[in-house]
Design an enzyme around this catalytic site. Sequence first.
Site, PDB file in Angstrom:
ATOM      1  N   TYR B 145       0.842  -1.198   0.000  1.00  0.00           N
ATOM      2  CA  TYR B 145       0.000   0.000   0.000  1.00  0.00           C
ATOM      3  C   TYR B 145       0.883   1.255   0.000  1.00  0.00           C
ATOM      4  O   TYR B 145       1.705   1.433   0.902  1.00  0.00           O
ATOM      5  CB  TYR B 145      -0.878  -0.058   1.252  1.00  0.00           C
ATOM      6  CG  TYR B 145      -1.538   1.225   1.703  1.00  0.00           C
ATOM      7  CD1 TYR B 145      -1.347   1.691   3.005  1.00  0.00           C
ATOM      8  CD2 TYR B 145      -2.374   1.961   0.870  1.00  0.00           C
ATOM      9  CE1 TYR B 145      -1.964   2.837   3.464  1.00  0.00           C
ATOM     10  CE2 TYR B 145      -2.995   3.113   1.314  1.00  0.00           C
ATOM     11  CZ  TYR B 145      -2.787   3.561   2.603  1.00  0.00           C
ATOM     12  OH  TYR B 145      -3.397   4.696   3.050  1.00  0.00           O
ATOM     13  N   ASP B 230      -1.236  -5.930   9.586  1.00  0.00           N
ATOM     14  CA  ASP B 230      -2.307  -4.976   9.322  1.00  0.00           C
ATOM     15  C   ASP B 230      -3.470  -5.771   8.736  1.00  0.00           C
ATOM     16  O   ASP B 230      -3.404  -6.215   7.579  1.00  0.00           O
ATOM     17  CB  ASP B 230      -1.821  -3.891   8.352  1.00  0.00           C
ATOM     18  CG  ASP B 230      -2.861  -2.806   8.114  1.00  0.00           C
ATOM     19  OD1 ASP B 230      -4.063  -3.052   8.368  1.00  0.00           O
ATOM     20  OD2 ASP B 230      -2.496  -1.715   7.659  1.00  0.00           O
ATOM     21  N   ILE B 232      -6.644  -4.878   8.193  1.00  0.00           N
ATOM     22  CA  ILE B 232      -7.730  -3.947   7.888  1.00  0.00           C
ATOM     23  C   ILE B 232      -8.781  -4.531   6.933  1.00  0.00           C
ATOM     24  O   ILE B 232      -9.933  -4.110   6.933  1.00  0.00           O
ATOM     25  CB  ILE B 232      -7.150  -2.625   7.337  1.00  0.00           C
ATOM     26  CG1 ILE B 232      -8.204  -1.519   7.317  1.00  0.00           C
ATOM     27  CG2 ILE B 232      -6.572  -2.823   5.950  1.00  0.00           C
ATOM     28  CD1 ILE B 232      -7.646  -0.169   6.853  1.00  0.00           C
ATOM     29  N   LYS B 272     -12.648  -0.278   5.894  1.00  0.00           N
ATOM     30  CA  LYS B 272     -12.843  -1.142   4.735  1.00  0.00           C
ATOM     31  C   LYS B 272     -13.957  -2.155   4.960  1.00  0.00           C
ATOM     32  O   LYS B 272     -14.830  -2.327   4.123  1.00  0.00           O
ATOM     33  CB  LYS B 272     -11.541  -1.900   4.409  1.00  0.00           C
ATOM     34  CG  LYS B 272     -10.324  -0.998   4.326  1.00  0.00           C
ATOM     35  CD  LYS B 272     -10.397  -0.004   3.182  1.00  0.00           C
ATOM     36  CE  LYS B 272      -9.166   0.895   3.173  1.00  0.00           C
ATOM     37  NZ  LYS B 272      -9.224   1.924   2.127  1.00  0.00           N
TER      38      LYS B 272
END
Lengths: 486, 469
Positions: B145, B230, B232, B272
């Site tokens: 990302y 992470d 998410i 998300k």
Amino acid sequence: MVSISSNNQKQQLLSKIATNDGHGENSAYFDGWKAYANDPFHQTENPNGVIQMGLAENQLCFDLIQEWVVNNPKASICTAEGAEDFKDIAIFQDYHGLPKFRQAVARFMEKVRGDRVTFDPDRIVMSGGATGAHETLAFCLADLGDAFLVPTPYYPGFDRDLRWRTGVQLFPVVCDSSNDFKVTIKALEAAYEKAQESNIKIKGLLINNPSNPLGTILDKDTLRDIVSFINSKNIHLVCDEIYAATVFDQPKFISVSEIVEEMIGCNQDLIHIVYSLSKDLGFPGFRVGIVYSYNDTVVNIARKMSSFGLVSTQTQHLLASMLSDEIFIEKFIAESSERLGKRQGMFTKGLAQVGISTLKSNAGLFFWMDLSRLLKEPTFEAELELWRIIINEVKLNVSPGCSFHCSEPGWFRVCFANMDDETMRTALRRIKNFVLQTKGHNNKATINKQCSRKFSKLQISLSFRRMDDFMNSPAHSPMSSPLVRT
Amino acid sequence: MKFLSKKATCNSHGQDSSYFLGWEEYEKNPYDEIRNPKGIIQMGLAENQLSFDLLESWLAQNPDAAGFKRNGESIFRELALFQDYRGLPAFKDALVQFMAEIRGNKVSFDSNKLVLTAGATSANETLMFCLTDPGDAFLLPTPYYPGFDRDLKWRTGAEIVPIQCTSSNGFRITESALEEAYQEAKKRNLKVKGVLVTNPSNPLGTTLSKQELELLLTFIAKKQIHLISDEIYSGTVFNSPKFVSVMEVLIENNYMHTDVWDRVHIVYSLSKDLGLPGFRVGAIYSNDEMVVSAATKMSSFGLISSQTQYLLSAMLSDKKFMKKYVSENQKRLKKRHEMLVRGLKKIGISCLDSNAGLFCWVDMRHLLSSNTFDAEMELWKKIVYEVALNISPGSSCHCTEPGWFRACFANMSENTLNIAIQRLKDFVYSSARDSDIQNHQHSNNTSPKKKSFSKWVFRLSFNERQRER
């Protein structure tokens, strides 16, 4: 397999920032809150508990806000009336913020300054409360090791906000009671020189106007002098105006923005304002911090940094609506000032009746109380000793001046806007009784502010605690709340 | 004397990268079904817009949470005053239970180990402040990302050293890649403090396999470093294999009473899974009490609005609703994912096999004029300006191979997605025609490789056309 890695080894795996004291929570400022948290005052359930007077919150006008919220269901994206906005608001993560929010905040800031200045909504940058705003500005304006001048006494949180993760230093400009703690150019110049001599690079000056903990405002001449000073040294000026709308008496508040607009030759790239809705409106839970800079690069960079602490769009939406209701806001500002003034008046007059003087102030959610003549001796040890008594025996959590880096022992900050009338009367009664008891043991001393150096011979048996005991209490979260207990 | 800080004048905020430039182009000319049907379709934004109707109907049925009330009584005042950085207990409890639910309840979380932050952006930066000193490094598998460049490095002074992953094995993390990255950091005189992985992966859309997770744990155990996971996108897994959290592997492989237990930290967010990026809801979960303690204090710089905590605590505690939401949301994501994958396949474009996320990792290597990042940029510009689609080029995600692009599918209507696919179709066919004409005209000058390349594309598209008939 149980690891025998010592705490030391473990600490090495973490950063220096995570393992040092930069968060400042080992200071006495937070320590008194522990006493309150363990034994909080409640009118009926715990009438002998500790009254919280160490928290600068504005709780006097919630009835007005609540009424507005009930009458404006569309401002909430979750009510039937407002739900059609839910999706767009929930999706919106642009760090520019909702345009109507920025416009409303700019307009509100103008109103608070009597419409004497204009604020450009495009310069309104969000941050995680004023806490986030200060850290962001420190990141933008200074490098590791650089310093900001800051007049004492000052809000203890600055030690954390400006220094902890940034590596920036704070260099005190000592102010004292000889001139009511006013900032003078002489003091600024002296501090600046001293810093130069110690090879400390000064990048800016941080002022809090109205002042926490003093509750006073800067007059126009001083403000002009300050702006000239920073211009001459080519250093930044960060003006924290978080208490701007808490001014309840003459003289009226003068913002640095007024100086910027009228002063010819002022380098606007050096001027930055920190603002928040936590004090003026009493919304610390909503985390609305604002960085307003006259420097385009700083606006740009601070906006990018705001990604680390944006205001929830749900909150932006609600406040955009509330702050644009000009009729309501005008009424609120006026009513809030009046209630604050009344509260402060009741306390300070009540204290004067028993010979306790307070610094003459016209703003803020607190007053600066002079208990120097109750000290055993004019030292900070004695101040903390007295403070311990006030917490444990008088059952009031007030904040000792040393936690604000005050240069003279004996001063205490007392908050008055975070309680109802009944509690206030109880608190006042307790202070009066304590002072009268103390007086009863003394010779009569002249009640003269200038003679605060005279110390009385206290013969009250004190529950003496070593300074270490209270200076090194474990770090804890200072804020307790009914929402945590339910 | 320097006016502003180094941080203010460098470009470590990363916003000069193409990832953000594409957005700028979109802002200038955004697609709108009615008002601007020729505008740029935004496929560079990993947003989940598919299930708002479910949230809206919940709100309609739960007026108390919506109106700052508890049992009919207004709690506006308490909320407005609540700034405790430990967070609203009801919210944290609901959040950890929700996190456990997403992991099939194979793990449970303790709300005392959860730290609330203003979005995952803040969570990741805060963790770096806790785990690294300036100049220390974290290893990250590529592609990653683009926001990490800002979140992990900008104000912290930390460095990122890439763990090179390639298409040869579906971009999976290998032991040799890990070791190579570690050595690379050493060569650059950087002290490695940990590894950060995104699971499910952005931009790949794949979940880490159990083997990869075990490999990572072995690696961090050996090197005595941290692991940040992470997670998410953990609620967006719509196909098998099921999501396996690093917590699960830690427990299964008996790491619970070792020092590794304290060195694994999870980042989460509701941006998300629930599609609520505006509300800024992030969290750090750690077994290390010093990390929790330091991170909690740091969260003062980015707390979650109490108003939002309250609303979401009510919503997340409605377990029945959340279960229904997660399952329905996953179904819709799966459908969209299939639409895009199929549509691209028809025009000879394949995607990395993925089972999660809000995007596909699209293979456009065969459309490059040469196997270079310049060619990738060239193709990307064409796609943004001529095809009018904002997709993210792999180079912005630090991919080692040119030609890969991330295309999002959950932030638009089905109609718009179809239009996007159609535009790409037209582009591929016309490119094939053009390059074939070019080849024909310059047949003496073109390299045989290029000739066969374009011939292949034309033939492919020609075949597709025949099949359609």
